[in-house]
Design a protein around this motif. Structure first.
Motif, PDB file in Angstrom:
ATOM      1  N   ILE A 196      32.291   0.795  29.584  1.00  0.00           N
ATOM      2  CA  ILE A 196      31.876   2.041  28.929  1.00  0.00           C
ATOM      3  C   ILE A 196      30.579   1.828  28.157  1.00  0.00           C
ATOM      4  N   ALA A 197      30.473   0.692  27.465  1.00  0.00           N
ATOM      5  CA  ALA A 197      29.251   0.400  26.714  1.00  0.00           C
ATOM      6  C   ALA A 197      28.050   0.334  27.643  1.00  0.00           C
ATOM      7  N   GLY A 198      28.231  -0.281  28.811  1.00  0.00           N
ATOM      8  CA  GLY A 198      27.136  -0.363  29.767  1.00  0.00           C
ATOM      9  C   GLY A 198      26.715   0.997  30.269  1.00  0.00           C
ATOM     10  N   LEU A 199      27.672   1.876  30.490  1.00  0.00           N
ATOM     11  CA  LEU A 199      27.362   3.199  31.033  1.00  0.00           C
ATOM     12  C   LEU A 199      26.634   4.085  30.035  1.00  0.00           C
ATOM     13  N   VAL A 200      26.792   3.823  28.736  1.00  0.00           N
ATOM     14  CA  VAL A 200      26.078   4.624  27.724  1.00  0.00           C
ATOM     15  C   VAL A 200      24.900   3.861  27.128  1.00  0.00           C
ATOM     16  N   LEU A 201      24.579   2.698  27.720  1.00  0.00           N
ATOM     17  CA  LEU A 201      23.472   1.864  27.227  1.00  0.00           C
ATOM     18  C   LEU A 201      23.633   1.546  25.747  1.00  0.00           C
ATOM     19  N   GLY A 202      24.839   1.130  25.387  1.00  0.00           N
ATOM     20  CA  GLY A 202      25.124   0.765  24.007  1.00  0.00           C
ATOM     21  C   GLY A 202      25.797  -0.588  23.945  1.00  0.00           C
ATOM     22  N   SER A 203      26.045  -1.055  22.737  1.00  0.00           N
ATOM     23  CA  SER A 203      26.738  -2.329  22.559  1.00  0.00           C
ATOM     24  C   SER A 203      28.243  -2.097  22.536  1.00  0.00           C
ATOM     25  N   ARG A 204      28.988  -3.099  22.969  1.00  0.00           N
ATOM     26  CA  ARG A 204      30.443  -2.989  22.946  1.00  0.00           C
ATOM     27  C   ARG A 204      30.935  -2.800  21.522  1.00  0.00           C
ATOM     28  N   ARG A 205      30.302  -3.483  20.582  1.00  0.00           N
ATOM     29  CA  ARG A 205      30.729  -3.390  19.180  1.00  0.00           C
ATOM     30  C   ARG A 205      30.615  -1.960  18.667  1.00  0.00           C
ATOM     31  N   THR A 206      29.506  -1.294  18.972  1.00  0.00           N
ATOM     32  CA  THR A 206      29.308   0.070  18.492  1.00  0.00           C
ATOM     33  C   THR A 206      30.271   1.026  19.174  1.00  0.00           C
ATOM     34  N   VAL A 207      30.456   0.874  20.495  1.00  0.00           N
ATOM     35  CA  VAL A 207      31.400   1.719  21.217  1.00  0.00           C
ATOM     36  C   VAL A 207      32.804   1.543  20.654  1.00  0.00           C
ATOM     37  N   SER A 208      33.187   0.309  20.393  1.00  0.00           N
ATOM     38  CA  SER A 208      34.511   0.038  19.837  1.00  0.00           C
ATOM     39  C   SER A 208      34.681   0.706  18.476  1.00  0.00           C
ATOM     40  N   HIS A 256      24.462  -3.539  55.835  1.00  0.00           N
ATOM     41  CA  HIS A 256      25.242  -2.379  56.234  1.00  0.00           C
ATOM     42  C   HIS A 256      25.315  -1.380  55.067  1.00  0.00           C
ATOM     43  N   LEU A 257      25.641  -0.148  55.396  1.00  0.00           N
ATOM     44  CA  LEU A 257      25.772   0.910  54.401  1.00  0.00           C
ATOM     45  C   LEU A 257      27.226   1.372  54.340  1.00  0.00           C
ATOM     46  N   ILE A 258      27.593   1.958  53.225  1.00  0.00           N
ATOM     47  CA  ILE A 258      28.972   2.374  53.011  1.00  0.00           C
ATOM     48  C   ILE A 258      28.986   3.778  52.420  1.00  0.00           C
ATOM     49  N   VAL A 259      29.815   4.640  53.005  1.00  0.00           N
ATOM     50  CA  VAL A 259      30.064   5.958  52.424  1.00  0.00           C
ATOM     51  C   VAL A 259      31.488   5.950  51.868  1.00  0.00           C
ATOM     52  N   ILE A 260      31.614   6.218  50.577  1.00  0.00           N
ATOM     53  CA  ILE A 260      32.932   6.232  49.960  1.00  0.00           C
ATOM     54  C   ILE A 260      33.694   7.470  50.424  1.00  0.00           C
ATOM     55  N   GLY A 261      34.909   7.251  50.894  1.00  0.00           N
ATOM     56  CA  GLY A 261      35.748   8.370  51.307  1.00  0.00           C
ATOM     57  C   GLY A 261      36.731   8.756  50.223  1.00  0.00           C
ATOM     58  N   ASP A 262      37.503   7.789  49.746  1.00  0.00           N
ATOM     59  CA  ASP A 262      38.477   8.002  48.681  1.00  0.00           C
ATOM     60  C   ASP A 262      38.325   6.878  47.668  1.00  0.00           C
ATOM     61  N   GLY A 263      38.525   7.207  46.394  1.00  0.00           N
ATOM     62  CA  GLY A 263      38.491   6.188  45.357  1.00  0.00           C
ATOM     63  C   GLY A 263      37.184   6.165  44.589  1.00  0.00           C
ATOM     64  N   CYS A 264      37.067   5.165  43.720  1.00  0.00           N
ATOM     65  CA  CYS A 264      35.908   5.053  42.837  1.00  0.00           C
ATOM     66  C   CYS A 264      35.491   3.590  42.731  1.00  0.00           C
ATOM     67  N   VAL A 265      34.177   3.358  42.685  1.00  0.00           N
ATOM     68  CA  VAL A 265      33.638   2.005  42.549  1.00  0.00           C
ATOM     69  C   VAL A 265      32.680   1.959  41.367  1.00  0.00           C
ATOM     70  N   LYS A 266      32.467   0.760  40.847  1.00  0.00           N
ATOM     71  CA  LYS A 266      31.426   0.589  39.828  1.00  0.00           C
ATOM     72  C   LYS A 266      30.342  -0.320  40.386  1.00  0.00           C
ATOM     73  N   VAL A 267      29.120  -0.038  39.967  1.00  0.00           N
ATOM     74  CA  VAL A 267      27.947  -0.778  40.414  1.00  0.00           C
ATOM     75  C   VAL A 267      27.442  -1.602  39.238  1.00  0.00           C
ATOM     76  N   THR A 268      27.364  -2.916  39.408  1.00  0.00           N
ATOM     77  CA  THR A 268      26.938  -3.795  38.329  1.00  0.00           C
ATOM     78  C   THR A 268      25.844  -4.735  38.809  1.00  0.00           C
ATOM     79  N   SER A 269      25.045  -5.193  37.862  1.00  0.00           N
ATOM     80  CA  SER A 269      23.979  -6.143  38.158  1.00  0.00           C
ATOM     81  C   SER A 269      23.958  -7.206  37.064  1.00  0.00           C
ATOM     82  N   VAL A 270      23.785  -8.453  37.456  1.00  0.00           N
ATOM     83  CA  VAL A 270      23.749  -9.568  36.501  1.00  0.00           C
ATOM     84  C   VAL A 270      22.325 -10.081  36.401  1.00  0.00           C
TER      85      VAL A 270
END
Length: 239
Positions: free
Chosen positions: A191-203, A56-70
């Motif tokens: 935040i680190a994932g969104l800028v393609l950086g390490s958590r340590r550097t972002v911190s 199924h497909l989803i159209v966001i009406g209100d709010g915000c989601v994050k997309v992650t992959s493991v």
């Protein structure tokens, strides 16, 4: 579902770019509203799960989601944030394969959930829907290419400042002092994932900006106390 969503809503997917919903004409929106059902998701609930065999497909009406992959090694990457008017779940609809990512509500979300066969039927009757999917996918591919290019060419501080300003533009709450609070529960890992950086550097960068009085942070709380300074950094100024 809010009236804004029903009439097209604000742009989603990032500043300056129209959402999937805004690319549709009125008859196509009506067809999709009739094909789907409005569903509410509390914060932290999964809308889609990686590897599931749903389509199924989803159209966001209100709010915000994050997309992650493991990955197979267990590393979780934050791929994107999606908001009002954005379409999610289209990959499994297109290739009929398993879900390639997990989608999680960052805030309470209301969305239009559309069975794949009904979405396909609506697209046959309204070609603008297929055109909107193609335009959306093209825009996301271009964004991904720019993101990867920036990761190789721009300092992390510049990418981080740009991300925070973009988030503030879409999800910011301005205080009387002029500071802007990003009203999303993002962790430093996110935040680190969104800028393609390490958590340590972002911190480390955020720690310096706190000392400079440019940002204030807490657990999943981020306030831009000096957006002008961050704008200089995003444009290549010295930090």
């Amino acid at each position: 579902m809010g009236a804004d969503f029903l009439t097209g809503g604000p742009p989603g997917g990032g500043p300056g770019r129209a959402s999937f919903w805004n690319l549709l004409d009125a008859p196509a929106r009506t067809a999709l509203r009739g094909a789907g059902r409005v569903t509410a998701y509390p914060a932290r609930e999964h809308l889609l799960r990686q590897h599931d065999l749903t389509d199924h497909l989803i159209v966001i009406g209100d709010g915000c989601v994050k997309v992650t992959s493991v990955s197979a090694a267990g590393y979780q990457a934050v791929l994107a944030l999606r908001g009002p008017g954005d379409l999610i779940g289209e990959q499994a609809w297109l290739d009929r394969g398993p879900r390639s990512a997990t989608v999680t509500a960052l805030t309470p979300v209301r969305a239009l959930v559309i069975p794949a066969d009904l979405f396909r039927a609506a697209a046959r009757d309204h070609p603008v829907i297929t055109g909107a999917v193609h335009r959306m996918l093209s825009a996301r591919l271009r964004d991904a290419d720019r993101h990867r290019t920036a990761a190789g060419a721009d300092p992390l501080a510049s990418r981080l400042a740009g991300l925070l300003l973009d988030l503030a533009a879409v999800h910011g709450r301005r205080h009387a002092s002029g500071a802007v609070e990003i009203a999303l529960p993002l962790s430093q890992d996110d935040i680190a994932g969104l800028v393609l950086g390490s958590r340590r550097t972002v911190s480390r960068v955020l720690e310096q900006w706190r000392a400079d009085g440019w940002v204030s942070t807490g657990r999943t709380r981020l306030v831009l106390d000096n957006p002008d300074a961050l704008k200089r950094i995003s444009e290549g100024g010295a930090g």
